[in-house]
Design a protein around this motif. Structure first.
Motif, mmCIF file in Angstrom:
data_model
loop_
_atom_site.group_PDB
_atom_site.id
_atom_site.type_symbol
_atom_site.label_atom_id
_atom_site.label_comp_id
_atom_site.label_asym_id
_atom_site.label_seq_id
_atom_site.Cartn_x
_atom_site.Cartn_y
_atom_site.Cartn_z
ATOM 1 N N MET A 1 -3.419 -46.520 -7.340
ATOM 2 C CA MET A 1 -2.128 -46.026 -7.484
ATOM 3 C C MET A 1 -1.799 -45.719 -8.924
ATOM 4 N N ASN A 2 -1.639 -44.576 -9.033
ATOM 5 C CA ASN A 2 -1.360 -44.094 -10.370
ATOM 6 C C ASN A 2 0.067 -43.572 -10.404
ATOM 7 N N THR A 3 0.938 -44.366 -11.003
ATOM 8 C CA THR A 3 2.334 -43.938 -11.089
ATOM 9 C C THR A 3 2.654 -43.657 -12.548
ATOM 10 N N THR A 4 3.202 -42.588 -12.739
ATOM 11 C CA THR A 4 3.611 -42.224 -14.097
ATOM 12 C C THR A 4 5.125 -42.204 -14.158
ATOM 13 N N VAL A 5 5.607 -42.783 -15.192
ATOM 14 C CA VAL A 5 7.054 -42.819 -15.382
ATOM 15 C C VAL A 5 7.383 -41.822 -16.483
ATOM 16 N N ALA A 6 8.272 -40.985 -16.143
ATOM 17 C CA ALA A 6 8.667 -39.995 -17.141
ATOM 18 C C ALA A 6 9.575 -40.672 -18.164
ATOM 19 N N SER A 7 9.226 -40.557 -19.397
ATOM 20 C CA SER A 7 10.045 -41.173 -20.442
ATOM 21 C C SER A 7 10.986 -40.135 -21.014
ATOM 22 N N ALA A 8 12.120 -40.637 -21.401
ATOM 23 C CA ALA A 8 13.110 -39.724 -21.976
ATOM 24 C C ALA A 8 12.653 -39.310 -23.366
ATOM 25 N N PRO A 9 12.979 -38.122 -23.748
ATOM 26 C CA PRO A 9 12.569 -37.691 -25.089
ATOM 27 C C PRO A 9 13.263 -38.535 -26.145
ATOM 28 N N ALA A 10 12.552 -38.868 -27.187
ATOM 29 C CA ALA A 10 13.097 -39.697 -28.269
ATOM 30 C C ALA A 10 14.165 -38.912 -29.025
ATOM 31 N N VAL A 11 15.310 -39.540 -29.146
ATOM 32 C CA VAL A 11 16.401 -38.887 -29.855
ATOM 33 C C VAL A 11 16.477 -39.504 -31.251
ATOM 34 N N GLU A 12 16.284 -38.693 -32.217
ATOM 35 C CA GLU A 12 16.361 -39.177 -33.594
ATOM 36 C C GLU A 12 17.817 -39.171 -34.029
ATOM 37 N N PRO A 13 18.214 -40.206 -34.753
ATOM 38 C CA PRO A 13 19.607 -40.216 -35.223
ATOM 39 C C PRO A 13 19.834 -39.076 -36.195
ATOM 40 N N ARG A 14 20.990 -38.526 -36.077
ATOM 41 C CA ARG A 14 21.332 -37.412 -36.956
ATOM 42 C C ARG A 14 21.576 -37.944 -38.361
ATOM 43 N N SER A 15 20.958 -37.383 -39.330
ATOM 44 C CA SER A 15 21.146 -37.857 -40.703
ATOM 45 C C SER A 15 22.386 -37.207 -41.296
ATOM 46 N N ARG A 16 23.077 -38.012 -42.091
ATOM 47 C CA ARG A 16 24.293 -37.512 -42.722
ATOM 48 C C ARG A 16 23.982 -37.115 -44.164
ATOM 49 N N ALA A 17 24.892 -36.396 -44.741
ATOM 50 C CA ALA A 17 24.721 -36.006 -46.148
ATOM 51 C C ALA A 17 24.762 -37.265 -47.022
ATOM 52 N N TRP A 18 24.117 -37.230 -48.159
ATOM 53 C CA TRP A 18 23.996 -38.425 -48.994
ATOM 54 C C TRP A 18 25.344 -38.919 -49.491
ATOM 55 N N TRP A 19 26.304 -38.035 -49.708
ATOM 56 C CA TRP A 19 27.595 -38.477 -50.231
ATOM 57 C C TRP A 19 28.480 -39.119 -49.163
ATOM 58 N N ARG A 20 28.027 -39.045 -47.915
ATOM 59 C CA ARG A 20 28.791 -39.660 -46.826
ATOM 60 C C ARG A 20 28.259 -41.045 -46.447
ATOM 61 N N GLU A 21 27.282 -41.508 -47.131
ATOM 62 C CA GLU A 21 26.711 -42.832 -46.853
ATOM 63 C C GLU A 21 27.449 -43.886 -47.679
ATOM 64 N N PRO A 22 28.090 -44.858 -47.044
ATOM 65 C CA PRO A 22 28.833 -45.875 -47.800
ATOM 66 C C PRO A 22 27.934 -46.761 -48.657
ATOM 67 N N MET A 23 26.742 -47.045 -48.209
ATOM 68 C CA MET A 23 25.847 -47.897 -48.988
ATOM 69 C C MET A 23 25.446 -47.220 -50.300
ATOM 70 N N MET A 24 25.321 -45.910 -50.280
ATOM 71 C CA MET A 24 24.980 -45.194 -51.501
ATOM 72 C C MET A 24 26.078 -45.380 -52.537
#
Length: 104
Positions: A1-24
């Motif tokens: 039995m060969n069952t394949t599970v379809a995985s959801a495509p990996a969603v990369e977090p959207r990167s913000r501009a450098w001046w919008r990062e509070p840690m910066m």
């Protein structure tokens, strides 16, 4: 039995501009504030330099101390003058002119 599970495509977090990062801003803000304060300090120091100390500052200080000592002694003498006059008056015997009932 060969069952394949379809995985959801990996969603990369959207990167913000450098001046919008509070840690910066936390990382850059501290040193930036120090640089601004340093520049302000240099500007104040250049605009208002300290006066040069006189060459004979020690002699002037001694003269000021002598003047202050003389003023202090004069003030003490003036404060004690009424008490000294009253003491001297009480200690001085009255002149004996015979009118007070003494021997002639």
């Amino acid at each position: 039995m060969n069952t394949t599970v379809a995985s959801a495509p990996a969603v990369e977090p959207r990167s913000r501009a450098w001046w919008r990062e509070p840690m910066m801003w936390l990382v850059v803000g501290g040193p930036a504030a120090v640089v601004v304060a340093g520049v302000a300090t240099v500007m104040i120091a250049v605009a208002r330099p300290d006066p040069v100390v006189a060459e004979d500052y020690y002699r002037r200080g001694i003269e000021i101390n002598k003047t202050l000592a003389q003023q202090r002694e004069a003030a003490e003498a003036a404060a004690l003058r009424p008490a000294l006059q009253a003491r001297n008056h009480a200690a001085t015997p009255a002149p004996d002119d015979g009118a007070a009932g003494g021997k002639p």
